[in-house]
Design a protein around this motif. Structure first.
Motif, PDB file in Angstrom:
ATOM      1  N   ASP A 113       6.868  -5.351   1.295  1.00 50.28           N
ATOM      2  CA  ASP A 113       7.043  -4.885   2.674  1.00 50.28           C
ATOM      3  C   ASP A 113       7.092  -3.365   2.728  1.00 50.28           C
ATOM      4  OD1 ASP A 113       7.203  -7.468   3.870  1.00 50.28           O
ATOM      5  OD2 ASP A 113       9.257  -7.633   3.131  1.00 50.28           O
ATOM      6  N   CYS A 114       7.728  -2.773   1.708  1.00 58.68           N
ATOM      7  CA  CYS A 114       7.833  -1.318   1.608  1.00 58.68           C
ATOM      8  C   CYS A 114       7.549  -0.900   0.172  1.00 58.68           C
ATOM      9  CB  CYS A 114       9.230  -0.841   1.984  1.00 58.68           C
ATOM     10  SG  CYS A 114       9.631  -1.075   3.718  1.00 58.68           S
ATOM     11  N   PHE A 115       7.088   0.326   0.024  1.00 52.35           N
ATOM     12  CA  PHE A 115       6.841   0.871  -1.312  1.00 52.35           C
ATOM     13  C   PHE A 115       7.047   2.371  -1.255  1.00 52.35           C
ATOM     14  CE2 PHE A 115       2.871   0.581   0.985  1.00 52.35           C
ATOM     15  CZ  PHE A 115       2.277   1.809   0.787  1.00 52.35           C
ATOM     16  N   TYR A 116       7.097   2.995  -2.430  1.00 57.10           N
ATOM     17  CA  TYR A 116       7.377   4.424  -2.527  1.00 57.10           C
ATOM     18  C   TYR A 116       6.206   5.139  -3.178  1.00 57.10           C
ATOM     19  CZ  TYR A 116      11.986   2.872  -1.290  1.00 57.10           C
ATOM     20  OH  TYR A 116      13.033   2.294  -0.626  1.00 57.10           O
ATOM     21  N   LEU A 117       5.737   6.180  -2.497  1.00 57.39           N
ATOM     22  CA  LEU A 117       4.678   7.060  -2.992  1.00 57.39           C
ATOM     23  C   LEU A 117       4.976   8.470  -2.528  1.00 57.39           C
ATOM     24  CD1 LEU A 117       1.254   5.301  -2.291  1.00 57.39           C
ATOM     25  CD2 LEU A 117       2.322   5.677  -4.497  1.00 57.39           C
ATOM     26  N   GLN A 118       4.669   9.418  -3.366  1.00 54.42           N
ATOM     27  CA  GLN A 118       4.797  10.831  -3.014  1.00 54.42           C
ATOM     28  C   GLN A 118       6.187  11.152  -2.452  1.00 54.42           C
ATOM     29  OE1 GLN A 118       1.462  11.561  -0.381  1.00 54.42           O
ATOM     30  NE2 GLN A 118      -0.017  11.313  -2.039  1.00 54.42           N
ATOM     31  N   GLU A 119       7.192  10.577  -3.107  1.00 47.46           N
ATOM     32  CA  GLU A 119       8.596  10.806  -2.748  1.00 47.46           C
ATOM     33  C   GLU A 119       8.928  10.381  -1.312  1.00 47.46           C
ATOM     34  OE1 GLU A 119       9.879  14.728  -3.849  1.00 47.46           O
ATOM     35  OE2 GLU A 119       8.819  14.610  -5.766  1.00 47.46           O
TER      36      GLU A 119
END
Length: 149
Positions: free
Chosen positions: A118-124
């Motif tokens: 549902d959510c993810f982390y990229l580029q802080e």
């Protein structure tokens, strides 16, 4: 699993066969099952339903008349190895969605983590996934997402 079918979700026409893939592995089928959109040739399809049996999987789709194939690029031999995922920033009303990052995976299971989240982390930053697509023309998977803040 040995067979994947894409069928038009039209019961009045007995769900006509659009595309068939024989001898496809269950990892690739699983990746495709997670995708909301399917781009092939000059058409965009939206997934409506899925069905599975011991020998085949069927994805029922409808043509997305409001969507169009923006890139007419066709890749038969990509320059990369493994699986490619484009993360694109979704902006309401836009025709083109900018590429935030391109990720490469050696195995389907790692790719599927992104396709299913549902959510993810990229580029802080944290991103909320809105939809996933397989673009067969360009041999890539695509996530459409928005920053959460």
């Amino acid at each position: 699993m040995t067979r994947l079918e894409y069928r038009l979700h039209d019961s009045s026409r007995s769900f006509p066969l659009l595309f068939i893939y024989d001898d496809i592995d269950s990892e690739e089928i699983s990746n495709r099952l997670v995708c909301d959109w399917f781009v092939k040739e000059d058409r965009v399809f939206e997934k409506v339903a899925t069905a599975v049996s011991p020998t085949e999987c069927i994805l029922f789709v409808k043509e997305a008349e409001e969507e169009e194939v923006i890139s007419r690029e066709r890749l038969t031999r990509p320059v990369w190895e493994g699986l490619r995922l484009e993360v694109r920033e979704y902006v309401e009303g836009a025709v083109y969605y900018r590429v935030v990052e391109i990720l490469h995976f050696d195995c389907s299971a790692d790719l599927r983590l992104y396709l299913q989240c549902d959510c993810f982390y990229l580029q802080e930053r944290e991103w909320k996934k809105l939809s996933a697509e397989i673009d067969e023309n360009r041999r890539v998977f695509v996530l459409y997402a928005q920053p959460t803040q």
